[in-house]
Design an enzyme around this catalytic site. Structure first.
Site, PDB file in Angstrom:
ATOM      1  N   ASP A  19     -27.206  20.934  42.279  1.00 36.14           N
ATOM      2  CA  ASP A  19     -25.907  20.472  42.367  1.00 36.14           C
ATOM      3  C   ASP A  19     -24.937  21.536  41.672  1.00 36.14           C
ATOM      4  O   ASP A  19     -23.822  20.949  40.997  1.00 36.14           O
ATOM      5  CB  ASP A  19     -25.668  19.056  42.117  1.00 36.14           C
ATOM      6  CG  ASP A  19     -26.630  18.161  42.685  1.00 36.14           C
ATOM      7  OD1 ASP A  19     -26.676  18.081  43.904  1.00 36.14           O
ATOM      8  OD2 ASP A  19     -27.745  17.403  41.870  1.00 36.14           O
ATOM      9  N   GLY A  21     -23.104  23.470  42.940  1.00 33.24           N
ATOM     10  CA  GLY A  21     -21.848  24.162  43.728  1.00 33.24           C
ATOM     11  C   GLY A  21     -22.299  25.096  44.725  1.00 33.24           C
ATOM     12  O   GLY A  21     -21.527  25.910  45.046  1.00 33.24           O
ATOM     13  N   LYS A  24     -20.374  25.528  48.119  1.00 33.60           N
ATOM     14  CA  LYS A  24     -18.981  26.122  48.220  1.00 33.60           C
ATOM     15  C   LYS A  24     -19.240  27.609  48.021  1.00 33.60           C
ATOM     16  O   LYS A  24     -18.349  28.380  48.518  1.00 33.60           O
ATOM     17  CB  LYS A  24     -18.270  25.510  46.668  1.00 33.60           C
ATOM     18  CG  LYS A  24     -17.016  26.012  46.834  1.00 33.60           C
ATOM     19  CD  LYS A  24     -16.694  26.946  45.542  1.00 33.60           C
ATOM     20  CE  LYS A  24     -15.196  27.308  45.454  1.00 33.60           C
ATOM     21  NZ  LYS A  24     -14.208  26.667  44.991  1.00 33.60           N
ATOM     22  N   HIS A  49     -25.411  18.819  49.948  1.00 40.17           N
ATOM     23  CA  HIS A  49     -24.406  19.926  49.705  1.00 40.17           C
ATOM     24  C   HIS A  49     -23.074  19.451  49.964  1.00 40.17           C
ATOM     25  O   HIS A  49     -22.843  18.963  51.231  1.00 40.17           O
ATOM     26  CB  HIS A  49     -24.529  21.041  50.511  1.00 40.17           C
ATOM     27  CG  HIS A  49     -25.919  21.970  49.985  1.00 40.17           C
ATOM     28  ND1 HIS A  49     -26.258  23.161  50.674  1.00 40.17           N
ATOM     29  CD2 HIS A  49     -26.695  21.625  48.753  1.00 40.17           C
ATOM     30  CE1 HIS A  49     -27.471  23.652  49.814  1.00 40.17           C
ATOM     31  NE2 HIS A  49     -27.515  22.678  48.955  1.00 40.17           N
ATOM     32  N   THR A 255     -24.505  13.264  45.768  1.00 39.29           N
ATOM     33  CA  THR A 255     -24.094  13.277  47.142  1.00 39.29           C
ATOM     34  C   THR A 255     -24.927  12.311  48.071  1.00 39.29           C
ATOM     35  O   THR A 255     -24.646  11.780  48.906  1.00 39.29           O
ATOM     36  CB  THR A 255     -24.261  14.723  47.704  1.00 39.29           C
ATOM     37  OG1 THR A 255     -23.610  15.805  46.865  1.00 39.29           O
ATOM     38  CG2 THR A 255     -23.412  14.603  49.201  1.00 39.29           C
ATOM     39  N   VAL A 256     -26.325  12.359  47.788  1.00 37.08           N
ATOM     40  CA  VAL A 256     -27.129  11.768  48.516  1.00 37.08           C
ATOM     41  C   VAL A 256     -27.587  10.350  47.989  1.00 37.08           C
ATOM     42  O   VAL A 256     -27.552   9.419  48.697  1.00 37.08           O
ATOM     43  CB  VAL A 256     -28.871  12.596  48.331  1.00 37.08           C
ATOM     44  CG1 VAL A 256     -29.936  11.641  49.291  1.00 37.08           C
ATOM     45  CG2 VAL A 256     -28.565  13.781  49.219  1.00 37.08           C
ATOM     46  N   THR A 257     -27.644  10.323  46.479  1.00 37.81           N
ATOM     47  CA  THR A 257     -28.329   9.084  46.050  1.00 37.81           C
ATOM     48  C   THR A 257     -26.998   8.142  45.509  1.00 37.81           C
ATOM     49  O   THR A 257     -27.299   7.059  45.036  1.00 37.81           O
ATOM     50  CB  THR A 257     -29.221   9.053  45.175  1.00 37.81           C
ATOM     51  OG1 THR A 257     -28.526   9.947  44.020  1.00 37.81           O
ATOM     52  CG2 THR A 257     -30.482   9.759  45.618  1.00 37.81           C
ATOM     53  N   THR A 328     -13.218  28.009  40.562  1.00 38.65           N
ATOM     54  CA  THR A 328     -12.066  27.033  39.443  1.00 38.65           C
ATOM     55  C   THR A 328     -11.665  25.707  40.185  1.00 38.65           C
ATOM     56  O   THR A 328     -10.634  25.179  39.679  1.00 38.65           O
ATOM     57  CB  THR A 328     -10.874  27.972  39.326  1.00 38.65           C
ATOM     58  OG1 THR A 328     -10.332  28.294  40.540  1.00 38.65           O
ATOM     59  CG2 THR A 328     -11.222  29.432  38.883  1.00 38.65           C
ATOM     60  N   GLY A 329     -12.493  25.325  40.885  1.00 38.97           N
ATOM     61  CA  GLY A 329     -12.409  23.947  41.609  1.00 38.97           C
ATOM     62  C   GLY A 329     -13.077  23.665  42.727  1.00 38.97           C
ATOM     63  O   GLY A 329     -13.785  24.558  43.227  1.00 38.97           O
TER      64      GLY A 329
HETATM   65  P1  IMP Z   1     -37.632  14.388  45.347  1.00 40.34           P
HETATM   66  O1  IMP Z   1     -37.301  15.845  45.772  1.00 40.34           O
HETATM   67  O2  IMP Z   1     -36.843  13.351  46.045  1.00 40.34           O
HETATM   68  O3  IMP Z   1     -39.176  13.805  45.251  1.00 40.34           O
HETATM   69  O4  IMP Z   1     -37.250  14.082  43.870  1.00 40.34           O
HETATM   70  C1  IMP Z   1     -37.757  14.535  42.731  1.00 40.34           C
HETATM   71  C2  IMP Z   1     -36.670  14.955  41.540  1.00 40.34           C
HETATM   72  O5  IMP Z   1     -35.769  16.064  42.088  1.00 40.34           O
HETATM   73  C3  IMP Z   1     -35.610  13.952  41.223  1.00 40.34           C
HETATM   74  O6  IMP Z   1     -35.400  13.893  39.953  1.00 40.34           O
HETATM   75  C4  IMP Z   1     -34.375  14.323  42.347  1.00 40.34           C
HETATM   76  O7  IMP Z   1     -33.326  13.610  41.465  1.00 40.34           O
HETATM   77  C5  IMP Z   1     -34.509  15.657  41.881  1.00 40.34           C
HETATM   78  N1  IMP Z   1     -33.843  16.375  43.208  1.00 40.34           N
HETATM   79  C6  IMP Z   1     -34.289  16.520  44.596  1.00 40.34           C
HETATM   80  N2  IMP Z   1     -33.515  17.179  45.197  1.00 40.34           N
HETATM   81  C7  IMP Z   1     -32.247  17.422  44.293  1.00 40.34           C
HETATM   82  C8  IMP Z   1     -31.107  17.911  44.809  1.00 40.34           C
HETATM   83  O8  IMP Z   1     -30.974  18.551  45.647  1.00 40.34           O
HETATM   84  N3  IMP Z   1     -30.130  18.250  43.719  1.00 40.34           N
HETATM   85  C9  IMP Z   1     -30.428  17.439  42.395  1.00 40.34           C
HETATM   86  N4  IMP Z   1     -31.759  16.854  41.939  1.00 40.34           N
HETATM   87  C10 IMP Z   1     -32.647  16.650  42.942  1.00 40.34           C
HETATM   88 MG    MG Z   2     -26.611  18.448  45.719  1.00 45.43          MG
END
Ligand code: IMP
Ligand code: MG
Length: 344
Positions: A19, A21, A24, A49, A255-257, A328-329
């Site tokens: 994460d 960025g 971008k 992303h 973004t995902v969770t 910067t943003g």
């Molecule tokens: P998993 O990849 O879903 O098995 O998660 C294992 C660890 O990796 C957890 O702490 C997730 O939050 C982290 N994780 C997996 N993919 C990402 C990502 O794209 N960005 C940030 N953390 C991630």
């Molecule tokens: Mg991400």
């Protein structure tokens, strides 16, 4: 083909815990360098992303984040896990059918992998996985029992020999971007094991994911964020309190969770180690507007505040490579691009 001095193949990876960025940065470099192919490596749909163009914010989990640049073919490398439901939904949403391709050897995430990821106390609670099925799907691939993209009829229209296309483009001297996902700190090999994802996340792995050999890679851009973040469990040495990040106004959500991200201060030691293992040739730093809000949207180095410049110079000393991109943003155009000054 022998190296002829043209810089064509660029890998972009995350230097901290994901994460940073990258989406971008990929989108910006794509608009500048006009690649013919943008290929995605990394784990799979556990990554989110985000790219903001004007007032529109896009979020992708399977399609390469370079999709906002319309003239490149988008490829998903064979090392990447594909969840066909997520992919087809994104292709519909982004209207990207016809220019997005999946290597026929990609591992497939089944409903059962998602159920196993979500019901495992170890993965869900101890590790804090994203619950997207990636860990169990990679385990099945290692056990050689998982299905591949070539076994899934719905994916037939998208199948491609991705390495053949990517290497042909590189050999023809066309610019190609290989985008990584996740970040260095959650690499299965180099991260904070066991609080990591189910695969290596470094630049070498991204090259391998899309079938590009190390001798074909010209540039590795490692993306660092001024205030690193981490989602899920595990050590985070520079983590700050929730009260402090709230006071600074720099909270973030996944973004995902949609989980609130843990936020920390700049970690110079981690940046240096990450740059080493990634083979960093140049670095990007995002979130400079969080170091000094006066820098929001600045597009020229000379207009950055002394505080921001000092932050970047210190980061550069830690990384040991030039910082050539300063975001910067959130919006695509909010960036300072110094790459031309460092070109040889
Ligand atoms: P998993 O990849 O879903 O098995 O998660 C294992 C660890 O990796 C957890 O702490 C997730 O939050 C982290 N994780 C997996 N993919 C990402 C990502 O794209 N960005 C940030 N953390 C991630
Ligand atoms: Mg991400």
């Amino acid at each position: 083909m022998l190296y002829d001095g043209t810089m064509t193949c660029t890998i972009i990876v995350g230097g901290f815990f994901g994460d940073e960025g990258k989406g971008k940065i990929v989108a910006h470099i794509a608009h500048q360098d006009c690649p013919t192919i943008i290929a995605r490596g990394g784990v799979g749909p556990n990554a989110g992303h985000t790219v903001q163009v004007g007032d529109t914010q896009y979020g992708v989990r399977m399609v390469p984040s370079g999709f906002v640049y319309p003239d490149a073919r988008l490829c998903i490398g064979s090392g990447v896990l594909v969840d066909p439901r997520v992919l087809i939904d994104e292709l519909n949403r982004l209207d990207a059918h016809g220019r997005c391709f999946v290597d026929f050897r990609c591992g497939i995430i089944e409903e059962d992998h998602i159920a196993r990821d979500k019901k495992s106390d170890h993965l869900r609670d101890t590790i804090g996985s994203t619950g997207t099925g990636c860990g169990p799907a990679n385990a099945d691939r290692v056990m050689r029992v998982g299905r591949l993209a070539r076994d899934v009829p719905e994916l037939a229209p998208y199948l491609l020999d991705v390495p053949a296309s990517v290497n042909a483009a590189i050999d023809a001297g066309e610019p190609v971007i290989l985008e990584g996902t996740q970040g260095f700190g959650i690499s299965l090999y180099y991260g904070t094991y066991p609080f990591v994802t189910s695969k290596d996340t470094s630049a070498s792995q991204i090259a391998s994911d899309v079938g590009v050999g190390p001798t074909s890679v010209d540039d590795v851009v490692v993306v660092f964020k001024a205030f690193p973040t981490r989602v899920g469990e595990g050590p985070f040495s520079t983590e700050m309190s929730h009260d402090k990040s709230t006071a600074l106004g720099i909270q973030e959500f996944g973004t995902v969770t949609h989980r609130e991200r843990r936020i920390g201060g700049w970690d110079g030691e981690m940046a240096r180690y990450s740059a080493m293992i990634n083979g960093c040739t140049q670095a990007a730093i995002t979130g400079i507007d969080k170091v000094d809000p006066a820098c929001l949207g600045v597009t020229e180095w000379s207009r950055l505040s002394p505080k921001a410049k000092q932050f970047i110079r210190n980061a550069e000393d830690d990384i040991g490579r030039p910082v050539t991109l300063v975001s910067t943003g959130a919006e695509l155009s909010q960036i300072i691009d110094l790459r031309a000054e460092f070109a040889d």
